[in-house]
Design an enzyme around this catalytic site. Structure first.
Site, PDB file in Angstrom:
ATOM      1  CG  HIS A 172      -1.954  -1.119   0.798  1.00  0.00           C
ATOM      2  ND1 HIS A 172      -1.868  -2.363   1.320  1.00  0.00           N
ATOM      3  CD2 HIS A 172      -2.882  -1.153  -0.169  1.00  0.00           C
ATOM      4  CE1 HIS A 172      -2.754  -3.118   0.725  1.00  0.00           C
ATOM      5  NE2 HIS A 172      -3.377  -2.413  -0.179  1.00  0.00           N
ATOM      6  CB  CYS A 220      -8.794  -1.037 -13.085  1.00  0.00           C
ATOM      7  SG  CYS A 220      -9.574  -2.290 -12.069  1.00  0.00           S
TER       8      CYS A 220
HETATM    9  C1  PEP Z   1      -6.443  -5.759  -9.150  1.00  0.00           C
HETATM   10  O1  PEP Z   1      -6.536  -6.713  -8.393  1.00  0.00           O
HETATM   11  O2  PEP Z   1      -5.962  -5.839 -10.298  1.00  0.00           O
HETATM   12  C2  PEP Z   1      -6.899  -4.416  -8.732  1.00  0.00           C
HETATM   13  C3  PEP Z   1      -6.963  -3.435  -9.598  1.00  0.00           C
HETATM   14  O3  PEP Z   1      -7.199  -4.211  -7.444  1.00  0.00           O
HETATM   15  P1  PEP Z   1      -6.161  -4.136  -6.232  1.00  0.00           P
HETATM   16  O4  PEP Z   1      -4.794  -3.944  -6.818  1.00  0.00           O
HETATM   17  O5  PEP Z   1      -6.594  -2.989  -5.396  1.00  0.00           O
HETATM   18  O6  PEP Z   1      -6.339  -5.460  -5.580  1.00  0.00           O
END
Ligand code: PEP
Ligand code: MG
Length: 762
Positions: A374, A687
């Site tokens: 994070h 994403c």
């Molecule tokens: C993913 O898992 O690709 C995503 C975009 O979400 P996060 O990275 O927040 O798990």
């Protein structure tokens, strides 16, 4: 009496006298070489040894003889050996003391004729350690065959600690010949994991500054023992209190860490070793450092991951105890931040990074913390270059050292030489120029050479992200990670706090839509104030929508805040980690009930409401028709989808780079999604991090993706790629490559070849 039967002689005057004498030598206003010469003479005399020599580790990994009493003086600065070579090299490599009554019969013995050491039989060598790193080796030798007592070994180690400070102080620089820099001050290049793009040049600021111990030698042993005991007692009480007030309220400390520290602080072996170190003549602070140095040296070389993990706990404990003893603050004072600060930390929570003055930050280097941690996401949001998983880096640097990090290759240059520094300076200028070109593309529509529009969106999660949407020309926020806001506050945000937060996001975004993802916590995303449960496999555990559905009040509160924030405006809500259709149905039911509830109470509804899911759990791939007939949109979370498809933890550096997302397995799965979504006329975006990498983004377009959401800093380069791309060609190329992949685990090279041949800007 035969030589080998002679009893071990007590050192003359004992270790305390030696330390006192050495302290006087350290304080004398003399040249560095003269000081070293005096030191070895003093040690030899005190230990009744014929020889005392100091070897210092150079940055070329050779140990150089820096001073000797007893060996040929001409050998000083001439005799060298590689770490691992001979007895001295062995000590440097293992970081363990070695005491031998007959050195020449040891298999590692290697003879250096220029030193004249063949007449000495007994040998005692100890590593000169600092922060667990070997800086050199201190050796005493005797002609007679004799065994060195435990006390003598202990005393020599304590003496070596004093020498470590001398080496680290930089004083020896004046007697170093050009090109033979000593390791602790020499240039060094270390490889880590790329975390956030960009090049940072600046000076080291240690996130949790090491306590500098000025007083190593005790004046009054009884007083030092009492100080130590009092501090351990205070520390113990403090930790008990933190655990008792229940999950560390607000302190941002994790219960597991505190429990581990509590266990260690009650360990009798540990406090006994500290007391022994004090009795050898050290102050309480120096004793803590001494014991921790030995522990680090041992555990760092251990291959057992469990033991290495314990090292973190022990470091944490030693650090807390040192702070207790000295009463010094934990985090660097903000006003002492230089203008070009590169923060170096063992680990760091996302909130801690936000506390630094952004204007002065030039980069972040972490011992732990991979690209999807994070703090990494925050670093990217702030636009700070960052590198993670750099082994042992907090011990390789000193505050103020010059340092360069390259966030795209993961390389760190510590104390770089002038030519390296100027090469990176040039690289940084080139990059800035390229960024400037990207900025110019901001208002250029994102359309390929053959006229296909590719929608570029931005990922966000904090208010600091929002200005980037304007700057980059992103069409919308394609993924708003709501959990980030939850992670940086000291307590669970109430409905009203969430409401005003979502409202300010929407206000700031104006006409641009925002896709809010409901809380994706659990797994590696931990809220410091929420009770945690031990799970064998947190990534496969109780997380994201699973928590939301099991604790509907939590999800309902969040949905309520989103509905109220979007009165009269568009609202898009996306659910994370959906694995089966009923989960979407249940989540949708919660939203609908809440909407009806709001309307009954007279709150104006959103102008229109769209509900979608993240496609990031492989089970969804075989229920696409069912999902697609229900949802308004889908977004592929490739970070998780790849981790689950390959069964490879995205946060575990041993496996996270083992598999390539540009593998036929992943690409075929990604193609299946667009193929299915098309006839359902359901919009699809992606994403995950691969959407922000030009080569990967090119492949995605070839697989039918027309919407990508990415970090703001990636948008410019992806748009530059889009503008140089012909969709028909890449679609054909990828179809062919997947058709005849011949069991290859990646088609990356083929894609690079294609891009080069077609002049596509990567
Ligand atoms: C993913 O898992 O690709 C995503 C975009 O979400 P996060 O990275 O927040 O798990
Ligand atoms: Mg995810």
């Amino acid at each position: 009496m035969a030589e080998q039967e002679r009893p071990a002689r007590a050192a003359l005057g004992g270790p305390r006298l030696l330390l006192r004498r050495l302290r006087e030598v350290m304080a004398e206003p003399i040249h560095a070489q003269a000081r070293l010469d005096k030191i070895v003479i003093t040690i030899a005399a005190n230990m009744v040894a014929e020889v005392c020599s100091l070897y210092v580790l150079r940055s070329d990994r050779r140990l150089e003889l820096f001073a000797t009493e007893g060996l040929n003086r001409e050998a000083v600065h001439l005799t060298t050996m590689l770490a691992g070579e001979g007895l001295v090299g062995l000590i440097a490599e293992t970081a363990e003391p070695l005491a031998l009554s007959d050195a020449q019969s040891h298999p590692s013995f290697s003879y250096k004729p220029e030193t004249g050491e063949e007449i000495y039989h007994s040998f005692l060598g100890v590593p000169v350690l600092r922060g667990g790193n070997t800086l050199g080796v201190l050796v005493v030798q005797n002609k007679a065959r004799r065994s060195y007592s435990e006390e003598e070994i202990e005393a020599t180690q304590t003496t070596a600690m004093l020498l470590a400070e001398l080496v680290a102080s930089g004083e020896l620089q004046s007697i170093v010949r050009p090109g033979n820099e000593i390791a602790i001050k020499g240039p060094m290049s270390v490889q880590g994991q790329p975390v956030a793009d960009g090049i940072g040049l600046g000076h080291v600021v240690l996130h949790e500054p090491r306590i500098v111990i000025t007083q190593l030698i005790a004046e009054d042993l009884g007083r030092e023992e009492k100080r130590l005991n009092d501090s351990i007692e205070a520390l113990r009480a403090n930790i008990d209190r933190l655990i008792e007030i229940g999950a560390d309220a607000g302190a941002g400390e994790h219960r597991d860490v505190l429990e581990a520290v509590r266990m260690l602080v009650n360990d009798r072996g540990w406090s006994r070793r500290l007391i022994e170190a004090i009795r050898s003549g050290l102050t309480a602070e120096a004793a803590v450092e001494r014991v921790q140095n030995d522990t680090r040296a041992k555990l760092q070389r251990s291959t057992d991951p469990y033991l290495r993990e314990r090292l973190h706990d022990l470091d944490d404990l030693a650090n807390r105890l040192l702070h207790q003893l000295t009463g010094q603050g934990f985090v660097v004072a903000q006003d002492s931040l230089p203008d070009n600060a590169i923060i170096v930390a063992r680990t760091m929570g996302p909130a801690a990074l936000l506390e630094y003055d952004r204007k002065k930050l030039r980069g972040l280097v972490l011992e732990d913390g991979g690209p999807s941690s994070h703090v990494a996401i925050i670093a990217r949001a702030l636009g700070i270059p960052a590198v993670g998983e750099v082994p042992n880096v907090t011990d390789l640097v000193e505050r103020g050292d010059s340092i360069i990090l390259d966030g795209s290759s993961g390389i760190i240059q510590i104390r770089p030489q002038a030519d390296v520094e100027s090469a990176y300076g040039e690289k940084a200028r080139l990059r800035a120029r390229r960024q400037e070109q990207y900025r110019k593309l901001r208002d250029v529509p994102s359309i390929t050479r053959d006229g296909v529009a590719i929608d570029l969106h931005m990922n966000a999660g904090l208010l600091i992200d929002l200005p980037h949407v304007q700057e980059t020309g992103a069409l919308s926020i394609g993924l708003f990670r709501t959990e980030l806001q939850f992670m940086i506050v000291p307590q669970f945000p109430r409905m009203s706090t969430q409401l005003s937060f979502y409202k300010s996001v929407m206000d700031e975004m104006g006409d641009r839509p925002v896709t809010f993802r409901t809380l994706d916590i659990g797994g590696d995303k931990i809220l410091p104030y929420m009770a945690t449960f031990e799970e064998e496999n947190p990534a496969l555990g109780w997380r994201a929508i699973r928590i939301g559905l099991d604790r509907p009040a939590l999800l309902r509160t969040q949905v309520r805040a989103m509905l109220r924030a979007s009165a009269g405006r568009h609202l898009r809500i996306m659910f994370p980690m959906i694995a089966q259709v009923s989960e979407f149905d249940d989540a949708k039911a919660i939203v609908e009930r809440e909407l009806a509830h709001q309307e009954r109470h007279g709150y104006p509804p959103p102008k229109d409401l769209k509900l979608g899911i993240m496609v990031e759990v492989p089970s969804v791939l075989w229920q696409l028709d069912e999902f697609l007939s229900r949802v308004d949109f889908i977004s592929v979370g490739s970070n998780d989808l790849v981790q689950y498809m390959f069964a490879a933890d995205r946060d575990n550096p041993r496996v996270s780079t083992r598999f390539d997302p540009l593998s036929p397995a992943i690409l075929r799965a990604l193609k299946l999604i667009t193929d299915k979504a098309h006839p359902h006329a359901v919009p699809v975006t992606l994403c995950g991090e691969i959407g922000g990498q030009p080569l990967e983004a090119m492949a995605l377009i070839g697989l039918g993706y027309r919407g990508l959401s990415m970090a703001g800093s990636s948008l410019g380069r992806v748009k530059a790629m889009v503008l140089s791309l012909n969709v028909a060609e890449v679609t054909e190329f990828i179809a062919q490559a997947l058709h005849k992949s011949d069991g290859r685990s990646s088609i990356r090279q083929e894609l690079i070849g294609f891009a080069e041949a077609k002049g596509i800007q990567l």
